[in-house]
Motif scaffolding. Structure first.
Motif, PDB file in Angstrom:
ATOM      1  N   GLU A 102       0.839  -1.814   0.529  1.00 57.74           N
ATOM      2  CA  GLU A 102       0.292  -0.158   0.167  1.00 57.74           C
ATOM      3  C   GLU A 102       0.785   1.438   0.253  1.00 57.74           C
ATOM      4  OE1 GLU A 102      -2.819  -0.636   3.072  1.00 57.74           O
ATOM      5  OE2 GLU A 102      -3.518  -2.328   2.455  1.00 57.74           O
ATOM      6  N   THR A 103       1.454   1.117   1.008  1.00 60.28           N
ATOM      7  CA  THR A 103       3.042   2.367   1.395  1.00 60.28           C
ATOM      8  C   THR A 103       3.675   2.451  -0.605  1.00 60.28           C
ATOM      9  OG1 THR A 103       3.382   1.928   3.108  1.00 60.28           O
ATOM     10  CG2 THR A 103       5.254   3.301   1.379  1.00 60.28           C
ATOM     11  N   ALA A 104       3.750   1.434  -0.938  1.00 65.78           N
ATOM     12  CA  ALA A 104       4.440   1.596  -2.732  1.00 65.78           C
ATOM     13  C   ALA A 104       3.072   1.703  -3.138  1.00 65.78           C
ATOM     14  CB  ALA A 104       4.990   0.254  -2.817  1.00 65.78           C
ATOM     15  N   GLU A 105       2.359   1.801  -3.488  1.00 65.38           N
ATOM     16  CA  GLU A 105       1.198   1.872  -4.523  1.00 65.38           C
ATOM     17  C   GLU A 105       0.963   3.719  -4.177  1.00 65.38           C
ATOM     18  OE1 GLU A 105      -2.836   1.086  -6.434  1.00 65.38           O
ATOM     19  OE2 GLU A 105      -2.057  -0.108  -4.678  1.00 65.38           O
ATOM     20  N   GLY A 106       1.018   4.080  -2.834  1.00 64.90           N
ATOM     21  CA  GLY A 106       0.178   5.257  -2.357  1.00 64.90           C
ATOM     22  C   GLY A 106       1.631   6.553  -3.354  1.00 64.90           C
ATOM     23  N   ILE A 107       3.281   6.173  -3.524  1.00 66.37           N
ATOM     24  CA  ILE A 107       4.403   6.174  -3.407  1.00 66.37           C
ATOM     25  C   ILE A 107       4.244   7.049  -4.900  1.00 66.37           C
ATOM     26  CG2 ILE A 107       6.789   6.740  -3.904  1.00 66.37           C
ATOM     27  CD1 ILE A 107       6.799   5.430  -0.704  1.00 66.37           C
ATOM     28  N   LEU A 108       3.589   5.729  -5.826  1.00 67.80           N
ATOM     29  CA  LEU A 108       4.107   5.591  -6.809  1.00 67.80           C
ATOM     30  C   LEU A 108       2.838   6.373  -8.458  1.00 67.80           C
ATOM     31  CD1 LEU A 108       5.998   1.814  -7.147  1.00 67.80           C
ATOM     32  CD2 LEU A 108       7.284   4.389  -7.234  1.00 67.80           C
ATOM     33  N   ARG A 109       1.617   5.553  -7.201  1.00 65.99           N
ATOM     34  CA  ARG A 109       0.652   5.679  -8.712  1.00 65.99           C
ATOM     35  C   ARG A 109       0.130   6.695  -8.978  1.00 65.99           C
ATOM     36  NH1 ARG A 109      -2.114   2.395 -11.317  1.00 65.99           N
ATOM     37  NH2 ARG A 109      -2.135   0.882  -9.610  1.00 65.99           N
ATOM     38  N   PRO A 110       0.819   8.009  -8.331  1.00 59.68           N
ATOM     39  CA  PRO A 110       0.707   9.677  -8.174  1.00 59.68           C
ATOM     40  C   PRO A 110       1.588   9.866 -10.022  1.00 59.68           C
ATOM     41  CG  PRO A 110       0.849   9.076  -6.395  1.00 59.68           C
ATOM     42  CD  PRO A 110       0.679   7.983  -7.023  1.00 59.68           C
TER      43      PRO A 110
ATOM     44  N   PHE B 172       3.026   8.064 -12.254  1.00 58.89           N
ATOM     45  CA  PHE B 172       2.832   7.492 -13.430  1.00 58.89           C
ATOM     46  C   PHE B 172       1.386   7.774 -13.997  1.00 58.89           C
ATOM     47  CE2 PHE B 172       6.378   4.962 -11.352  1.00 58.89           C
ATOM     48  CZ  PHE B 172       6.988   5.571 -12.220  1.00 58.89           C
ATOM     49  N   LYS B 173       1.531   7.875 -15.310  1.00 57.01           N
ATOM     50  CA  LYS B 173       0.229   7.793 -16.454  1.00 57.01           C
ATOM     51  C   LYS B 173       0.287   6.313 -17.186  1.00 57.01           C
ATOM     52  CE  LYS B 173      -0.002  13.587 -17.245  1.00 57.01           C
ATOM     53  NZ  LYS B 173       0.769  13.674 -15.644  1.00 57.01           N
ATOM     54  N   ASP B 174       1.407   5.990 -17.258  1.00 54.00           N
ATOM     55  CA  ASP B 174       1.273   4.861 -18.002  1.00 54.00           C
ATOM     56  C   ASP B 174       1.534   3.135 -17.373  1.00 54.00           C
ATOM     57  OD1 ASP B 174       2.776   2.149 -18.760  1.00 54.00           O
ATOM     58  OD2 ASP B 174       3.344   3.680 -20.786  1.00 54.00           O
ATOM     59  N   GLY B 175      -0.071   2.558 -17.383  1.00 55.77           N
ATOM     60  CA  GLY B 175       0.448   1.694 -16.056  1.00 55.77           C
ATOM     61  C   GLY B 175       1.210   0.536 -16.425  1.00 55.77           C
ATOM     62  N   ALA B 176       1.888   0.619 -17.594  1.00 62.95           N
ATOM     63  CA  ALA B 176       3.025   0.198 -17.705  1.00 62.95           C
ATOM     64  C   ALA B 176       3.778  -0.281 -17.163  1.00 62.95           C
ATOM     65  CB  ALA B 176       3.713  -0.668 -19.315  1.00 62.95           C
ATOM     66  N   GLU B 177       4.937   1.570 -16.988  1.00 63.91           N
ATOM     67  CA  GLU B 177       5.319   2.127 -16.209  1.00 63.91           C
ATOM     68  C   GLU B 177       5.332   1.454 -14.494  1.00 63.91           C
ATOM     69  OE1 GLU B 177       6.370   6.073 -18.004  1.00 63.91           O
ATOM     70  OE2 GLU B 177       7.793   5.298 -19.187  1.00 63.91           O
TER      71      GLU B 177
ATOM     72  N   LEU C 134       5.957  -1.498 -13.861  1.00 63.43           N
ATOM     73  CA  LEU C 134       7.798  -2.381 -13.478  1.00 63.43           C
ATOM     74  C   LEU C 134       8.186  -1.322 -11.926  1.00 63.43           C
ATOM     75  CD1 LEU C 134       8.402  -0.930 -17.782  1.00 63.43           C
ATOM     76  CD2 LEU C 134       8.494  -3.676 -15.696  1.00 63.43           C
ATOM     77  N   ALA C 135       7.380  -0.222 -11.548  1.00 62.01           N
ATOM     78  CA  ALA C 135       8.760   0.762 -10.810  1.00 62.01           C
ATOM     79  C   ALA C 135       7.563  -0.232  -9.091  1.00 62.01           C
ATOM     80  CB  ALA C 135       7.992   2.262 -10.725  1.00 62.01           C
ATOM     81  N   TYR C 136       5.915  -0.546  -9.268  1.00 63.17           N
ATOM     82  CA  TYR C 136       5.452  -1.044  -8.461  1.00 63.17           C
ATOM     83  C   TYR C 136       6.398  -2.418  -7.955  1.00 63.17           C
ATOM     84  CZ  TYR C 136       1.655  -2.856  -5.591  1.00 63.17           C
ATOM     85  OH  TYR C 136       1.398  -3.815  -4.534  1.00 63.17           O
ATOM     86  N   GLU C 137       6.393  -3.101  -8.985  1.00 64.55           N
ATOM     87  CA  GLU C 137       7.082  -4.431  -8.497  1.00 64.55           C
ATOM     88  C   GLU C 137       8.613  -4.702  -8.545  1.00 64.55           C
ATOM     89  OE1 GLU C 137       6.905  -7.180 -12.228  1.00 64.55           O
ATOM     90  OE2 GLU C 137       3.943  -6.975 -12.004  1.00 64.55           O
ATOM     91  N   ALA C 138       9.684  -3.927  -9.016  1.00 60.56           N
ATOM     92  CA  ALA C 138      10.819  -3.499  -8.178  1.00 60.56           C
ATOM     93  C   ALA C 138      11.118  -2.462  -7.110  1.00 60.56           C
ATOM     94  CB  ALA C 138      11.705  -2.294  -8.418  1.00 60.56           C
ATOM     95  N   TYR C 139       9.865  -2.173  -6.414  1.00 61.25           N
ATOM     96  CA  TYR C 139       9.511  -1.779  -4.421  1.00 61.25           C
ATOM     97  C   TYR C 139       8.979  -3.127  -4.338  1.00 61.25           C
ATOM     98  CZ  TYR C 139      10.213   3.310  -4.403  1.00 61.25           C
ATOM     99  OH  TYR C 139      10.484   4.924  -4.821  1.00 61.25           O
ATOM    100  N   LEU C 140       8.360  -3.826  -4.731  1.00 60.75           N
ATOM    101  CA  LEU C 140       7.815  -5.270  -3.820  1.00 60.75           C
ATOM    102  C   LEU C 140       9.064  -6.026  -3.401  1.00 60.75           C
ATOM    103  CD1 LEU C 140       4.769  -5.766  -4.794  1.00 60.75           C
ATOM    104  CD2 LEU C 140       4.793  -4.267  -3.140  1.00 60.75           C
ATOM    105  N   ARG C 141       9.657  -6.406  -4.541  1.00 65.00           N
ATOM    106  CA  ARG C 141      11.443  -6.453  -4.505  1.00 65.00           C
ATOM    107  C   ARG C 141      11.970  -6.477  -3.313  1.00 65.00           C
ATOM    108  NH1 ARG C 141      11.314  -6.833 -10.305  1.00 65.00           N
ATOM    109  NH2 ARG C 141      12.640  -4.642 -10.344  1.00 65.00           N
TER     110      ARG C 141
END
Length: 171
Positions: A119-127, A129-134, A137-144
């Motif tokens: 939830e923290t990673a999504e809250g940081i990253l979602r705003p 990126f307009k591109d869902g694919a980008e 990629l960033a979200y999965e990197a944060y989860l790792r």
């Protein structure tokens, strides 16, 4: 005659406690890195686990009590006198016992702590990126970055050296 015993007690975690990311290390596309850097996320340093941080903070209070209440300090060395030897050893046993209990509790909290991190990673990253694919990629990197469930089984370590016979002073 007073006997001094050398003592060192450290409380640490063998998993990352917070994260500050060099985006080149995440192997992300340049456009994703540029978006993150443009939005100053380079200096972002969130806690990966508030539960882990809380447990470490609590144990470090006990460690501080050991050093402040029972030790003589010289440079970065700590010495216990014979009169405080038993009390210091008892506190060290309590620190180890509390660390074991904390590890047991943290093991059971992994899923909820990982969910909080997602939830923290999504809250940081979602705003950002307009591109869902980008974003993905960033979200999965944060989860790792979050410790694995195996790493989280016993993340807290208590390392003790001593009390070891040191020096004898006095007449």
């Amino acid at each position: 005659m007073t006997t001094h015993y050398l003592l060192s007690c450290s409380v640490s975690a063998n998993v990352r406690q917070s994260v500050k990311i060099k985006f080149d290390d995440l192997k992300l596309p340049q456009s994703v890195i540029e978006t993150l850097e443009k939005n100053n996320t380079v200096s972002l340093r969130p806690n990966l686990s508030n539960a882990l941080k809380g447990k470490l903070d609590s144990l470090r209070v006990m460690q501080r009590e050991l050093y402040d209440g029972y030790c003589i300090h010289y440079n970065d060395c700590h010495f216990v006198t014979a009169s405080y030897f038993e009390c210091a050893n008892e506190l060290i046993k309590n620190i180890r016992k509390e660390a074991d209990a904390a590890n047991d509790e943290l093991k059971d909290l992994w899923e909820s702590e990982f969910q909080n991190w997602k939830e923290t990673a999504e809250g940081i990253l979602r705003p950002l990126f307009k591109d869902g694919a980008e974003f993905q990629l960033a979200y999965e990197a944060y989860l790792r970055i979050f410790p694995t469930q195996a790493e989280y089984k016993a993340p807290i370590r208590v390392s003790v050296l001593g009390p070891l016979p040191g020096i004898v002073t006095g007449k």
